[in-house]
Design a protein around this motif. Structure first.
Motif, PDB file in Angstrom:
ATOM      1  N   TYR A 150     -21.255   3.737  -9.036  1.00 37.83           N
ATOM      2  CA  TYR A 150     -19.985   4.486  -8.949  1.00 37.83           C
ATOM      3  C   TYR A 150     -20.254   5.987  -9.020  1.00 37.83           C
ATOM      4  O   TYR A 150     -21.168   6.423  -9.721  1.00 37.83           O
ATOM      5  N   TYR A 151     -19.412   6.741  -8.354  1.00 38.52           N
ATOM      6  CA  TYR A 151     -19.422   8.196  -8.521  1.00 38.52           C
ATOM      7  C   TYR A 151     -18.425   8.570  -9.609  1.00 38.52           C
ATOM      8  O   TYR A 151     -17.417   7.884  -9.797  1.00 38.52           O
TER       9      TYR A 151
ATOM     10  N   ARG B   5      -8.717  14.045  -4.297  1.00 43.80           N
ATOM     11  CA  ARG B   5      -9.959  14.673  -3.822  1.00 43.80           C
ATOM     12  C   ARG B   5      -9.717  15.338  -2.466  1.00 43.80           C
ATOM     13  O   ARG B   5     -10.124  16.471  -2.236  1.00 43.80           O
TER      14      ARG B   5
ATOM     15  N   GLU C  90       1.357   8.318  -6.101  1.00 44.55           N
ATOM     16  CA  GLU C  90       0.325   9.326  -6.398  1.00 44.55           C
ATOM     17  C   GLU C  90       0.916  10.555  -7.079  1.00 44.55           C
ATOM     18  O   GLU C  90       0.368  11.071  -8.054  1.00 44.55           O
TER      19      GLU C  90
ATOM     20  N   MET D 250      -7.839   4.177  -7.058  1.00 39.71           N
ATOM     21  CA  MET D 250      -8.690   4.611  -5.940  1.00 39.71           C
ATOM     22  C   MET D 250      -7.863   5.405  -4.920  1.00 39.71           C
ATOM     23  O   MET D 250      -8.272   6.481  -4.482  1.00 39.71           O
ATOM     24  N   PHE D 251      -6.697   4.894  -4.575  1.00 39.35           N
ATOM     25  CA  PHE D 251      -5.829   5.610  -3.626  1.00 39.35           C
ATOM     26  C   PHE D 251      -5.469   6.989  -4.172  1.00 39.35           C
ATOM     27  O   PHE D 251      -5.527   7.987  -3.458  1.00 39.35           O
TER      28      PHE D 251
ATOM     29  N   THR E 180      -7.672  -0.749 -10.513  1.00 38.82           N
ATOM     30  CA  THR E 180      -8.617   0.185  -9.882  1.00 38.82           C
ATOM     31  C   THR E 180      -8.243   0.497  -8.441  1.00 38.82           C
ATOM     32  O   THR E 180      -8.426   1.622  -7.985  1.00 38.82           O
ATOM     33  N   GLU E 181      -7.717  -0.505  -7.707  1.00 40.00           N
ATOM     34  CA  GLU E 181      -7.406  -0.252  -6.291  1.00 40.00           C
ATOM     35  C   GLU E 181      -6.283   0.785  -6.153  1.00 40.00           C
ATOM     36  O   GLU E 181      -6.247   1.539  -5.189  1.00 40.00           O
TER      37      GLU E 181
ATOM     38  N   VAL F  72     -13.767   5.798 -11.030  1.00 39.84           N
ATOM     39  CA  VAL F  72     -12.440   5.213 -10.766  1.00 39.84           C
ATOM     40  C   VAL F  72     -12.113   4.136 -11.808  1.00 39.84           C
ATOM     41  O   VAL F  72     -11.022   4.162 -12.393  1.00 39.84           O
TER      42      VAL F  72
ATOM     43  N   ILE G 170       2.004   2.020  -3.453  1.00 36.63           N
ATOM     44  CA  ILE G 170       0.934   2.578  -4.296  1.00 36.63           C
ATOM     45  C   ILE G 170       0.746   4.053  -3.961  1.00 36.63           C
ATOM     46  O   ILE G 170       0.697   4.919  -4.847  1.00 36.63           O
ATOM     47  N   ILE G 171       0.646   4.331  -2.681  1.00 38.20           N
ATOM     48  CA  ILE G 171       0.396   5.712  -2.239  1.00 38.20           C
ATOM     49  C   ILE G 171       1.519   6.638  -2.690  1.00 38.20           C
ATOM     50  O   ILE G 171       1.294   7.761  -3.131  1.00 38.20           O
TER      51      ILE G 171
ATOM     52  N   TYR H 218     -15.829  11.588 -11.018  1.00 36.86           N
ATOM     53  CA  TYR H 218     -15.007  12.666 -10.455  1.00 36.86           C
ATOM     54  C   TYR H 218     -14.559  13.598 -11.578  1.00 36.86           C
ATOM     55  O   TYR H 218     -14.273  13.150 -12.683  1.00 36.86           O
TER      56      TYR H 218
ATOM     57  N   MET I 267      -8.602   9.411  -4.471  1.00 35.52           N
ATOM     58  CA  MET I 267      -9.141   9.866  -3.179  1.00 35.52           C
ATOM     59  C   MET I 267      -8.197  10.865  -2.508  1.00 35.52           C
ATOM     60  O   MET I 267      -8.636  11.806  -1.845  1.00 35.52           O
ATOM     61  N   ALA I 268      -6.895  10.683  -2.716  1.00 35.36           N
ATOM     62  CA  ALA I 268      -5.951  11.670  -2.173  1.00 35.36           C
ATOM     63  C   ALA I 268      -6.079  12.980  -2.954  1.00 35.36           C
ATOM     64  O   ALA I 268      -6.025  14.073  -2.375  1.00 35.36           O
TER      65      ALA I 268
ATOM     66  N   LYS J 234       0.825  -1.212   0.000  1.00 37.78           N
ATOM     67  CA  LYS J 234       0.000   0.000   0.000  1.00 37.78           C
ATOM     68  C   LYS J 234       0.864   1.271   0.000  1.00 37.78           C
ATOM     69  O   LYS J 234       0.564   2.255  -0.670  1.00 37.78           O
TER      70      LYS J 234
END
Lengths: 903, 77
Positions: B67-68, B51, B11, B44-45, B40-41, B29, B7-8, B70, B48-49, B4
């Motif tokens: 789904y939303y 956002r 960004e 997503m990270f 996608t996972e 997403v 991945i982060i 963005y 969302m960051a 994780k």
């Protein structure tokens, strides 16, 4: 030493409540919290059960009251390291971490967070989203002040002799902020283009990624940054500083040390004149480094970074007296004359025509002199980088055969391996363990060389094995031209009567301040170090400028601290932050084909593409966490960022101690069959509470795997509690109720969603809890009695739960859900016992702080004067935590009063 | 499974590409993930960051699939 009545360790709800109670009674309280904000876990919850009151609405006023209470001194980002007894009281050592933000200036505006270029998992959202290295923990944080997370100086930045923030410009480059990256490098070094081409990059040698697939190409990224910037800004964007201080400094020598010193002095308002003996500025960069490694137009553009500040460079101007400069009105001098004298071998034939020294040869070639070496045999003597440069230049001048003789073996050769390889690709021959003993000529013209074979003896003072001639092994070779590259000497002889020199001719200086025996003269670069590297010389120039500035302002030089750095981040700790590392191969260096290279002096190394730079910089592991990109400094409107801040340690005295360090969540990875940490849609209940909270990490409740709104959510109760397999046999006391709370909240937030709770038995023991459970059931939450055996993940991210349906005959069943919440248990936080010196704070059989008289004095511990509050003593819900805080406050007050009365 | 933290960390390198994709219009997403060619996972990270830090925002309506979407948010760069 500051004295308090009570020291409280941990500022969650129990610690805050105890502090407030005692503060209201008039006791002076020191409240120490490890995190940057008080509030513990409660402030991160959505609502509390069974009332469904807003957790923030209850916590926030308590937090504000705690922070503003006149009798409570709050220390966040701090830890109690040791508690001992002295004269009937407690002595405590409290360590406050540096947070690199001045809390008195910080307004909590978050601009630093928005500007920060480092993303890390947000522990306050339990890893569901990123935060920044510069951050405010959460919106309701108290104090609402930014902190910067640093785990040391990144090894790449720490290795740089001029402390260029390599990690900083890498992090800017990966964000596509190339101009900002250029400006960051310019904070520490003005010759960005030259460094990008020809620095030996000690940063890369320290890159932690080197322990994986290979280091980042930090130098080549810098080259890209310089080219990106220079192509858009052929001229510097700035002029001389507006404020001048009226003082003049002479810099002798315009190599990297001199130019660097001139740059930093001019930026500080000094009137700087650089005296250069050669026709053009740049020193060795222009005259010794071949242009196929460092094009001259790059040097010229770099020099503009210095002259744009108003620095005057007087070329063809050799300085031979320092005192004369003083008489001419210069208040200080920086001597950076370099090493322009070649060492001699002291053998026969050294003065023949056709025998030259390396610096003379390279300089004359740089000046455009055409040596006719076409079809000739050239011998280069030496094993350093200059020898390799000379050999490769000879090939470009048409020599048909170029031989490098080195008296030691390849292993001892000081030249960089990649340079040797590139030379070999260009057809340069290497003869190791061989050394000339005489040059033979006819009519004063070189014709032959006689060399002898060598063998290696014991190590000499340099640590390398001493070469010993093998008698009788002499042999001759016809040569047309010889370049001697056996070492260079400082050009300091004109100043030997004015300042003290070392035996080897280098200038004697104070190694910290670079001040010479003549106080107004400072020296640096090769004149002090002997032959060094460009970046080492630049570091000396920067250091000298710092101390010259202090000298001219009349400050004590010994007191000044130059470039405070945190210790380097530990590489093994950096690597251990991740369980796995994806293999990301380095981008290979691209060179012109060898047959093309030797045709002329075109640059050999080809630039990286922007895509390659983005890929390469994204390989960075963010070793120090904060990259020191300094974007926060630029963004902060309050000038609150302070990278010089240091950790502090305090000693305090207190009459009583309260431990209220709270609990740890059970790490669900310890139940691998449930897939937590492997399946993105298996989360723990604390993460669900964050998704439900108003300050949630997403816009609503979404699946972490793909952002879908979940429709079918499962809860697995007793994950990591009542479970001997993970050594936690006790009930968490709260997981039934918080799961029911979340289920109710989910029914409200996602009216169409199905919620299923897998349980062993529902423990609804508190006031209103049974009704709360019934209410959830009535709302449509499905309760299935049965242990979940395992969870599997489907390709679409949905999850298959294998469980035993106890109420329907104990049959094994499988159910599909699109999100699974593990209702994790609570674990003790026994580290608190370590702080007590010379006495033991006892724990109970499950490692919670032992309540020695739980029935009559629930806050008493095994140590007199030490009390416990909240979940430090065992799992409990919020109302019970607050009750224990009340008990602790009363018992502490009684203890202090009793003690003061001598009872 | 990719860590994780790794991945982060990515960004910052992916932001520019995601912003470029969203210039075409609001996307979910999975749609951004398809355009990027990344899982996608991971997206997503990153989204969302983005956002959280004010670079993108959700549209009001959810798609039929749950789904939303963005879109770019004015103001921060």
């Amino acid at each position: 030493m500051k004295k308090y009545d009570v020291l409280i360790v941990g500022a969650g709800i129990a610690g805050m409540e105890t502090a407030l109670n005692l503060g209201d009674m008039g006791y002076k309280v020191l409240l120490v919290e490890r995190e940057p904000s008080i509030g513990g876990k409660m402030i991160l919850l959505s609502k509390v059960f069974p009332t469904l009151d807003c957790a923030s609405c209850i916590s926030t006023p308590k937090m504000a009251a705690t922070a503003n209470h006149p009798n409570i001194h709050l220390m966040t980002s701090s830890e109690v390291k040791e508690v001992s007894r002295k004269n009937g009281n407690f002595r405590a050592r409290v360590f406050r971490r540096a947070v690199f933000v001045d809390p008195a200036k910080c307004t909590g505006c978050q601009e630093c967070e928005f500007a920060c270029t480092v993303a890390v998992p947000d522990e306050f959202n339990f890893g569901l989203v990123a935060r920044r290295a510069a951050f405010i923990p959460f919106p309701q944080a108290v104090p609402k002040k930014a902190v910067i997370e640093r785990a040391g100086t990144s090894p790449c930045s720490f290795a740089c002799p001029t402390y260029i923030k390599a990690h900083g410009y890498i992090s800017l480059a990966r964000s596509g902020k190339f101009e900002e990256a250029f400006h960051l490098i310019m904070e520490d070094a003005p010759l960005v283009g030259s460094l990008g081409r020809a620095c030996y990059a000690p940063c890369e040698g320290e890159c932690t990624r080197g322990l994986l697939e290979g280091p980042l190409p930090i130098r080549r990224i810098k080259r890209f940054i310089a080219e990106y910037y220079y192509s858009r800004h052929p001229e510097p964007e700035y002029g001389p500083p507006e404020k001048r201080n009226g003082k003049r400094v002479a810099v002798v020598g315009s190599g990297p040390a001199g130019l660097s010193a001139a740059y930093f002095l001019a930026r500080n308002g000094y009137e700087v004149t650089v005296f250069e003996a050669q026709a053009e500025p740049g020193g060795m960069l222009r005259y010794a480094l071949p242009s196929y490694r460092l094009p001259r137009d790059v040097v010229s553009r770099d020099v503009k970074n210095i002259t744009a500040l108003g620095v005057e460079i007087k070329t063809n101007h050799r300085v031979e007296s320092l005192k004369k400069l003083r008489e001419e009105g210069y208040h200080a001098v920086f001597l950076a004359v370099g090493t322009w004298k070649a060492r001699k071998m002291g053998i026969e034939g050294e003065n023949l025509r056709g025998v030259v020294d390396s610096i003379d040869f390279l300089k004359r070639v740089s000046e455009g002199e055409s040596f006719d070496l076409a079809g000739k045999t050239v011998l280069v003597v030496g094993g350093g980088n200059v020898a390799i440069d000379a050999a490769r230049v000879a090939r470009r001048l048409g020599a048909s055969r170029v031989v490098v003789q080195y008296r030691r073996s390849e292993k001892e050769m000081p030249a960089f391996r990649w340079e040797v390889e590139e030379a070999e690709e260009e057809g340069v021959e290497f003869q190791y363990l061989k050394n000339p003993v005489r040059f033979i000529g006819e009519d004063g013209q070189l014709r032959e060389v006689e060399s002898i074979r060598m063998r290696l003896g014991e190590p000499d003072e340099s640590g390398r094995r001493r070469p010993i001639p093998v008698e009788g092994s002499e042999e001759r070779m016809r040569v047309d031209f010889v370049v001697l590259a056996i070492g260079l000497k400082p050009s300091t002889s004109p100043f030997q009567d004015e300042i003290e020199l070392n035996k080897n001719g280098t200038v004697k200086v104070n190694p910290t301040t670079l001040q010479t025996s003549l106080p107004y003269v400072f020296a640096g670069g090769d004149a002090v170090l002997g032959p060094s590297t460009m970046v080492e010389a630049m570091g000396q120039g920067k250091r000298a400028a710092f101390f010259i500035d202090r000298f001219l302002r009349g400050e004590d030089l010994q007191e000044a601290e130059f470039e405070y750095k945190l210790p380097p981040a530990k590489k093994e700790e950096v690597l251990s932050r991740q369980l796995t590392h994806t293999r990301l191969n380095p981008v290979k260096k691209k060179l012109l084909p060898p047959e093309e290279r030797i045709k002329d002096f075109r640059e050999v190394e080809l630039p990286m593409t922007q895509e390659e730079v983005l890929y390469s910089s994204a390989r960075c592991l963010d070793c120090g966490i904060c990259s020191e990109c300094h974007q926060c400094i630029l963004a902060c409107p309050a000038d609150a960022i302070d990278f010089s801040q240091k950790a502090q340690e305090f000693e305090v005295e207190a009459e009583a101690v309260v431990v209220s360090q709270g609990f740890k969540l059970f790490p669900a990875e310890r139940k691998p069959r449930y897939g937590f940490g492997r399946f993105f849609n298996v989360i723990n209940a604390m993460q669900m509470d964050r998704l439900l909270a108003p300050t949630r990490p997403y816009n609503t409740i979404l699946r972490p795997s793909d952002g879908k709104v979940p429709e079918n959510i499962a809860y697995v109760l007793c994950t990591g509690s009542r479970d001997r397999t993970v050594n936690n046999p006790i009930c968490s006391q709260i997981c039934c109720m918080y799961s029911i709370k979340q289920a109710q909240l989910l029914m409200g937030a996602l009216p169409l969603a199905d919620i299923t709770v897998y349980y062993m038995d529902i423990r609804a023991f508190g006031k209103g809890y049974e009704e709360f459970f019934q209410q959830a059931s009535d709302m449509g939450v499905q309760f299935i009695k049965g242990r979940v055996a395992k969870i599997e993940e489907k390709e679409d991210g949905n999850l298959l739960l294998h469980y035993e349906d106890i109420e329907n005959g104990g049959v094994k069943k499988v159910a599909e859900h699109d999100l699974v919440v593990l209702s994790v248990g609570l674990l003790p936080n026994p580290e608190i016992t370590r702080i007590f010196k010379d006495e033991k704070l006892e724990l109970d059989e499950f490692y919670w702080v032992k309540q020695v008289e739980e029935d009559v004095s629930p806050a008493r511990t095994s140590l007199e004067g030490v009390f416990v509050a909240g979940t430090a003593a065992g799992p409990k819900d919020i109302p019970d935590s607050i009750l224990t805080a009340g008990a602790a406050s009363a018992e502490v007050a009684a203890y202090i009063e009793s003690k003061r009365r001598g009872r | 499974m990719k860590d994780k933290r790794e991945i982060i960390r990515e960004e910052m390198a992916m932001r520019g590409k995601i912003l470029e994709i969203l210039k075409e219009g609001a996307k979910t997403v999975p749609e951004v993930a398809t355009a990027l060619g990344r899982p996608t996972e991971e997206v997503m990270f990153w989204m969302m960051a983005m956002r959280k830090y004010g670079l993108i925002e959700e549209t009001e309506e959810m798609t039929e699939d749950g789904y939303y979407k963005y879109r770019l948010k004015e103001g921060r760069k």
